[in-house]
Design a protein around this motif. Structure first.
Motif, short mmCIF file in Angstrom:
data_model
loop_
_atom_site.label_atom_id
_atom_site.label_comp_id
_atom_site.label_asym_id
_atom_site.label_seq_id
_atom_site.Cartn_x
_atom_site.Cartn_y
_atom_site.Cartn_z
N LEU A 38 0.83 -1.20 0.00
CA LEU A 38 0.00 0.00 0.00
C LEU A 38 0.87 1.26 0.00
O LEU A 38 0.58 2.22 -0.71
N GLU A 39 1.97 1.25 0.75
CA GLU A 39 2.90 2.38 0.75
C GLU A 39 3.46 2.63 -0.64
O GLU A 39 3.50 3.77 -1.12
N GLN A 40 3.90 1.57 -1.29
CA GLN A 40 4.50 1.70 -2.62
C GLN A 40 3.49 2.19 -3.65
O GLN A 40 3.80 3.03 -4.49
N ALA A 41 2.27 1.66 -3.58
CA ALA A 41 1.25 2.09 -4.53
C ALA A 41 0.88 3.55 -4.34
O ALA A 41 0.75 4.31 -5.30
N LEU A 42 0.76 3.95 -3.09
CA LEU A 42 0.43 5.35 -2.79
C LEU A 42 1.56 6.28 -3.20
O LEU A 42 1.33 7.34 -3.79
N ALA A 43 2.79 5.88 -2.94
CA ALA A 43 3.95 6.71 -3.32
C ALA A 43 4.07 6.80 -4.84
O ALA A 43 4.37 7.87 -5.38
N GLU A 44 3.85 5.69 -5.53
CA GLU A 44 3.95 5.69 -6.99
C GLU A 44 2.90 6.61 -7.61
O GLU A 44 3.20 7.38 -8.53
N GLU A 45 1.68 6.56 -7.08
CA GLU A 45 0.63 7.42 -7.62
C GLU A 45 0.91 8.89 -7.29
O GLU A 45 0.67 9.78 -8.11
N ALA A 46 1.44 9.15 -6.09
CA ALA A 46 1.76 10.53 -5.71
C ALA A 46 2.93 11.07 -6.54
O ALA A 46 2.99 12.27 -6.82
N ASN A 47 3.86 10.20 -6.93
CA ASN A 47 4.98 10.62 -7.77
C ASN A 47 4.52 11.13 -9.14
O ASN A 47 5.22 11.91 -9.78
N HIS A 48 3.37 10.67 -9.60
CA HIS A 48 2.88 11.07 -10.91
C HIS A 48 2.08 12.37 -10.86
O HIS A 48 1.62 12.84 -11.91
N LEU A 49 1.90 12.95 -9.68
CA LEU A 49 1.20 14.24 -9.61
C LEU A 49 2.07 15.32 -10.22
O LEU A 49 3.30 15.24 -10.18
N ASP A 50 1.43 16.33 -10.77
CA ASP A 50 2.15 17.43 -11.42
C ASP A 50 2.99 18.18 -10.39
O ASP A 50 2.47 18.66 -9.38
N GLY A 51 4.29 18.29 -10.67
CA GLY A 51 5.19 19.07 -9.83
C GLY A 51 5.80 18.34 -8.66
O GLY A 51 6.57 18.91 -7.91
N VAL A 52 5.46 17.07 -8.47
CA VAL A 52 6.05 16.29 -7.38
C VAL A 52 7.30 15.60 -7.91
O VAL A 52 7.24 14.82 -8.85
N GLU A 53 8.44 15.95 -7.31
CA GLU A 53 9.69 15.30 -7.72
C GLU A 53 9.83 13.93 -7.09
O GLU A 53 10.25 12.97 -7.72
N ARG A 54 9.45 13.83 -5.81
CA ARG A 54 9.60 12.56 -5.10
C ARG A 54 8.58 12.50 -3.97
O ARG A 54 8.35 13.49 -3.28
N ALA A 55 8.00 11.33 -3.78
CA ALA A 55 7.04 11.12 -2.70
C ALA A 55 7.47 9.92 -1.87
O ALA A 55 7.91 8.90 -2.41
N ARG A 56 7.39 10.07 -0.56
CA ARG A 56 7.67 8.97 0.36
C ARG A 56 6.45 8.79 1.26
O ARG A 56 5.88 9.78 1.74
N VAL A 57 6.08 7.54 1.51
CA VAL A 57 4.89 7.25 2.30
C VAL A 57 5.26 6.27 3.40
O VAL A 57 5.98 5.29 3.16
N LEU A 58 4.75 6.52 4.60
CA LEU A 58 4.94 5.63 5.74
C LEU A 58 3.57 5.33 6.32
O LEU A 58 2.81 6.23 6.65
N LEU A 59 3.26 4.04 6.42
CA LEU A 59 1.97 3.60 6.91
C LEU A 59 2.09 3.29 8.39
O LEU A 59 3.00 2.57 8.81
N GLY A 60 1.19 3.81 9.19
CA GLY A 60 1.20 3.58 10.64
C GLY A 60 -0.20 3.22 11.11
O GLY A 60 -1.08 2.89 10.33
N GLY A 61 -0.41 3.32 12.41
CA GLY A 61 -1.72 3.02 12.97
C GLY A 61 -1.88 1.55 13.30
O GLY A 61 -0.91 0.85 13.59
N ARG A 62 -3.13 1.09 13.23
CA ARG A 62 -3.44 -0.31 13.53
C ARG A 62 -3.99 -0.99 12.28
O ARG A 62 -4.33 -0.34 11.30
N ARG A 63 -4.10 -2.32 12.35
CA ARG A 63 -4.52 -3.09 11.17
C ARG A 63 -5.87 -2.64 10.63
O ARG A 63 -6.07 -2.56 9.43
#
Length: 192
Positions: A109-134
């Motif tokens: 889920l982190e990788q998919a979210l980061a990959e989609e965020a990387n394709h936004l206009d003007g985003v050079e790099r996106a990093r995502v960290l998933l936390g919380g509970r299951r």
């Protein structure tokens, strides 16, 4: 536990143990005792008979010793758990609607979210960290933005696009997210 606090505590404990252990070793090998040392020389023991049995007759001695040792053990366990504790969520429970459940790997889920965020206009790099509970995940997103991008527009595109898709695919009603935006710093170019 913050890395800075952990490093300072480890450094202090290491310095104290190194100073004490090194001085015991040096004195045992015949070096002169430092001025702050409790005993006089090489043949002097750390605790003689009188010092070891001095407080045995007092009623308060053993409860105080055990309480101090118990507090030290609890502090060490807390420290160990703070260092070892996972910062990332390993998996997310997805409600499939049929009474059963499925699990989705957190890194996927982190990788998919980061990959989609990387394709936004003007985003050079996106990093995502998933936390919380299951069952109730949360995300932390770091976006490095190009200099020409409006942060508000990018934030709106992130919330209506990648975060909405992640929330829907994980099958959760809410996906709390902390977003940090940073501008990319480019080196000045020489114009001739």
């Amino acid at each position: 536990m913050p890395k800075g606090v952990n490093r300072v505590l480890l450094a202090l404990v290491g310095l104290v143990l190194t100073a004490l252990g090194g001085s015991v070793l040096a004195i045992g090998l015949g070096a002169p005792a430092p001025s702050w040392w409790l005993h006089d020389g090489r043949d002097d023991v750390l605790l003689d008979e009188a010092e070891r049995t001095r407080w045995r007759g007092e009623g308060w001695w053993w409860p105080v010793v055990l309480a101090v040792l118990a507090v030290l053990v609890l502090l060490c366990l807390w420290w160990l758990l703070a260092v070892v504790r996972r910062r990332r969520l390993a998996e997310v429970m997805v409600d499939t609607g049929d009474g059963e459940g499925a699990t989705l790997r957190g890194r996927t889920l982190e990788q998919a979210l980061a990959e989609e965020a990387n394709h936004l206009d003007g985003v050079e790099r996106a990093r995502v960290l998933l936390g919380g509970r299951r069952g109730t995940p949360s995300t932390r997103v770091l976006l490095r933005l190009e200099p020409h991008v409006d942060p508000g527009t990018t934030l709106h595109a992130l919330t209506t696009g990648p975060l909405t898709h992640a929330r829907d695919s994980a099958g959760v009603t809410v996906l709390p997210t902390e977003v940090r935006l940073r501008g990319v710093k480019h080196r000045p170019e020489r114009v001739t």
